[in-house]
Design a protein around this motif. Structure first.
Motif, short mmCIF file in Angstrom:
data_model
loop_
_atom_site.label_atom_id
_atom_site.label_comp_id
_atom_site.label_asym_id
_atom_site.label_seq_id
_atom_site.Cartn_x
_atom_site.Cartn_y
_atom_site.Cartn_z
N GLY A 75 1.45 6.48 -11.65
CA GLY A 75 0.83 7.67 -12.22
C GLY A 75 -0.68 7.55 -12.28
O GLY A 75 -1.41 8.52 -12.06
N ALA A 76 -1.19 6.34 -12.58
CA ALA A 76 -2.64 6.13 -12.63
C ALA A 76 -3.26 6.21 -11.24
O ALA A 76 -4.39 6.67 -11.09
N LEU A 77 -2.54 5.78 -10.23
CA LEU A 77 -3.02 5.93 -8.86
C LEU A 77 -3.07 7.40 -8.47
O LEU A 77 -4.04 7.87 -7.88
N SER A 78 -2.04 8.14 -8.82
CA SER A 78 -2.00 9.57 -8.50
C SER A 78 -3.08 10.34 -9.25
O SER A 78 -3.62 11.32 -8.74
N GLY A 79 -3.39 9.90 -10.46
CA GLY A 79 -4.38 10.58 -11.29
C GLY A 79 -5.81 10.15 -11.05
O GLY A 79 -6.71 10.51 -11.82
N ASN A 80 -6.05 9.37 -10.00
CA ASN A 80 -7.40 8.90 -9.66
C ASN A 80 -8.05 8.07 -10.74
O ASN A 80 -9.27 8.04 -10.88
N LEU A 81 -7.22 7.37 -11.53
CA LEU A 81 -7.75 6.41 -12.49
C LEU A 81 -7.84 5.03 -11.87
O LEU A 81 -8.77 4.27 -12.13
N LEU A 82 -6.85 4.70 -11.06
CA LEU A 82 -6.82 3.43 -10.35
C LEU A 82 -6.98 3.67 -8.86
O LEU A 82 -6.62 4.73 -8.35
N LYS A 83 -7.50 2.66 -8.19
CA LYS A 83 -7.47 2.68 -6.73
C LYS A 83 -7.12 1.28 -6.25
O LYS A 83 -7.30 0.28 -6.97
N ASN A 84 -6.60 1.21 -5.05
CA ASN A 84 -6.16 -0.06 -4.51
C ASN A 84 -7.33 -0.91 -4.05
O ASN A 84 -8.29 -0.41 -3.46
N ILE A 85 -7.25 -2.19 -4.34
CA ILE A 85 -8.22 -3.14 -3.81
C ILE A 85 -7.84 -3.51 -2.39
O ILE A 85 -8.68 -3.59 -1.51
N ARG A 86 -6.55 -3.71 -2.20
CA ARG A 86 -6.06 -4.08 -0.87
C ARG A 86 -5.48 -2.86 -0.18
O ARG A 86 -4.45 -2.34 -0.58
N GLU A 87 -6.13 -2.41 0.84
CA GLU A 87 -5.68 -1.22 1.55
C GLU A 87 -4.51 -1.51 2.48
O GLU A 87 -3.98 -0.60 3.12
N THR A 88 -4.09 -2.76 2.54
CA THR A 88 -2.93 -3.11 3.35
C THR A 88 -1.63 -2.72 2.66
O THR A 88 -0.58 -2.67 3.30
N ASN A 89 -1.70 -2.46 1.34
CA ASN A 89 -0.48 -2.05 0.63
C ASN A 89 -0.31 -0.55 0.79
O ASN A 89 -0.77 0.25 -0.02
N LEU A 90 0.38 -0.18 1.86
CA LEU A 90 0.45 1.23 2.23
C LEU A 90 1.28 2.05 1.25
O LEU A 90 0.99 3.23 1.04
N THR A 91 2.30 1.44 0.64
CA THR A 91 3.15 2.22 -0.26
C THR A 91 2.36 2.75 -1.45
O THR A 91 2.56 3.88 -1.88
N ARG A 92 1.44 1.92 -1.98
CA ARG A 92 0.66 2.40 -3.12
C ARG A 92 -0.59 3.14 -2.69
O ARG A 92 -1.12 3.96 -3.45
N MET A 93 -1.08 2.88 -1.49
CA MET A 93 -2.15 3.71 -0.95
C MET A 93 -1.71 5.16 -0.86
O MET A 93 -2.51 6.08 -1.09
N GLU A 94 -0.47 5.38 -0.53
CA GLU A 94 0.05 6.75 -0.41
C GLU A 94 -0.03 7.50 -1.74
O GLU A 94 -0.27 8.71 -1.76
N PHE A 95 0.16 6.80 -2.86
CA PHE A 95 0.06 7.46 -4.16
C PHE A 95 -1.38 7.86 -4.46
O PHE A 95 -1.63 8.95 -4.97
N HIS A 96 -2.32 6.98 -4.15
CA HIS A 96 -3.72 7.28 -4.43
C HIS A 96 -4.24 8.40 -3.54
O HIS A 96 -5.08 9.21 -3.96
N GLN A 97 -3.75 8.46 -2.31
CA GLN A 97 -4.21 9.47 -1.36
C GLN A 97 -3.36 10.74 -1.37
O GLN A 97 -3.63 11.66 -0.62
N HIS A 98 -2.32 10.76 -2.23
CA HIS A 98 -1.40 11.90 -2.32
C HIS A 98 -0.75 12.20 -0.98
O HIS A 98 -0.61 13.35 -0.56
N GLN A 99 -0.36 11.12 -0.31
CA GLN A 99 0.31 11.23 0.98
C GLN A 99 1.63 10.47 0.95
O GLN A 99 1.99 9.76 1.89
N ILE A 100 2.36 10.61 -0.12
CA ILE A 100 3.61 9.86 -0.30
C ILE A 100 4.66 10.37 0.67
O ILE A 100 4.88 11.58 0.79
#
Length: 464
Positions: A75-100
């Protein structure tokens, strides 16, 4: 559905949990042993132990345990509170970019773990009702606790996915092909369970904040009414919690997230981990340890950091900085790794500060500007900020912006509040209006493809 695997059984003792410091998900075997329902409800003591097992499962299961697959993190990734440090983790990158995608494994863990909790509470309630060995007082207590946890779980499901199957039994034949239920009907069931909980439970548990009581349900129901824009009920219920002297808005911010904090209305204990380690998953995942910074996965978004007032002591107390990564991270929980017994920090679920913000919003929407400002100033004062004054004839929208700002600063990285607030107030339209990746269908997470393969009656949310 996946619940076929655990039909007619209820978990009482759980296996040791795994460390979540690394990024790779580890497949965990089924619990070492289980107790069949007839044995669980043969006495009051075994039934109480089963309820303890349900509380413990909240700390083990993905959606509720503060892990990378939890409502708090995703939820914090979706809400632009958190962002990924490692962009290799695609599953959680999708939450931050709203591309799930519907194949996203983090989304699958979130969904299945929540429905696992629904199934466990249903099994418990069925066994409890059919038992003749448990007295009415104990039965009422246990029923209220289980109903609350089911309602709490469905609240998260309906807000993340919209229409979802309403599963209220352990009947596999009924459940495996269940259709999605309208969100309004899910909310009706949530409200019913919470109202029943209020009737069934006493108002006090001493200083133990990990056990549900009447006021836990009142606080949760206040949030439910707020989300449904039932302002009068939201105000009345939050006022009941605020007026209870058992709950205190702590002046010392670093005491808020301690075990059995006076500000806590409900917490989840790491005792459910079942291993020697006693830290919270939030502390373990959010804190960027200086020595092990290479394990870090997420950091606070720069825009969130830049919006803090320099006088706001929440910044200095609840946020820390890792120089090697040039990254700010949540520091509400101070313990990254520990085996100290007993646990000194518990995962916070409901706390008093939220009730002031619920009441502020509910009062404002009823044109009670004085009352709304009073509640806002309670939170601002604790944060070291100057009070607002009504002498400037502040408009509704200005005050609502202030409430949302305080909710963001106060409740960040707690249970996806920012994401849900953006959705329910329509503020997402302003935040992402220039984002080429954003579509309004991103407001709901996709129904996992794997679950739809098992159940052809599960329709998909638009846009996926």
């Amino acid at each position: 559905m996946f619940i076929k695997k655990i039909i007619k059984q209820i978990i009482v003792v759980f296996i040791a949990s795994i460390s979540i410091a690394c990024e790779d998900f580890v497949e965990v075997d089924a619990p070492d042993y289980k107790i069949i329902r007839d044995d669980v409800f043969s006495s009051e003591e075994t039934a109480k132990s089963a309820m303890t097992g349900i509380y413990n499962e909240l700390f083990r299961t993905s959606f509720s345990n503060g892990s990378p697959y939890s409502v708090t993190v995703l939820g914090a990734l979706s809400g632009n509170l958190l962002k990924n440090i490692r962009e290799t983790n695609l599953t959680r990158m999708e939450f931050h970019q709203h591309q799930i995608t519907s194949e996203n494994t983090s989304n699958l863990f979130l969904w299945t773990s929540a429905y696992n909790m629904v199934y466990i509470t249903n099994a418990f309630l069925e066994g409890l009702q059919s038992s003749e060995n448990i007295g009415s007082e104990v039965k009422n207590q246990l029923e209220g606790e289980a109903r609350f946890i089911r309602a709490f779980t469905y609240f998260n499901l309906v807000n993340l996915y919209g229409d979802v199957p309403l599963i209220l039994t352990t009947n596999y034949k009924e459940n495996e092909l269940a259709f999605r239920t309208h969100a309004e009907d899910i909310y009706t069931q949530i409200t019913l369970d919470l109202e029943e909980t209020i009737e069934l439970l006493p108002g006090e548990n001493g200083n133990m904040r990990t056990k549900v009581n009447k006021y836990t349900a009142i606080a949760m129901l206040a949030r439910v009414h707020l989300y449904n824009q039932q302002w009068q009920m939201a105000e009345e219920l939050s006022s009941q919690v605020i007026s209870n002297n058992s709950y205190v808005l702590l002046e010392e911010l670093n005491d808020v997230f301690l075990a059995n904090s006076q500000e806590a209305i409900w917490q989840i204990s790491p005792a459910g981990r079942g291993a020697a380690t006693t830290h919270t998953n939030e502390g373990n995942y959010f804190i960027i340890d200086p020595v092990f910074s290479f394990l870090a996965s997420v950091q606070l978004d720069e825009n969130f950091i830049e919006n803090f007032n320099e006088d706001d002591i929440r910044f200095s107390n609840w946020i820390s900085y890792n120089e090697s990564l040039n990254a700010y991270f949540p520091y509400k929980y101070k313990i990254w790794n520990s085996n100290e017994q007993p646990s000194t920090e518990y995962s916070m679920v409901l706390r008093l500060a939220e009730q002031f913000l619920i009441r502020a919003e509910a009062r404002l929407m009823q044109d009670n500007f004085t009352g709304a400002i009073e509640d806002i100033n309670t939170i601002r004062h604790r944060a070291g900020l100057a009070p607002l004054s009504n002498t400037n004839n502040l408009e509704t929208e200005v005050l609502l912006d202030e409430i949302m700002e305080q909710r963001s600063k106060e409740l960040f990285t707690e249970w996806g509040h920012k994401w849900l607030d953006l959705k329910r107030t329509g503020r997402y339209e302003i935040l992402w209006q220039n984002d080429p990746l954003w579509e309004n269908t991103d407001l709901l997470y996709p129904i996992p493809a794997e679950e739809r393969m098992k159940n052809p009656n599960l329709t998909q949310n638009p846009g996926y």
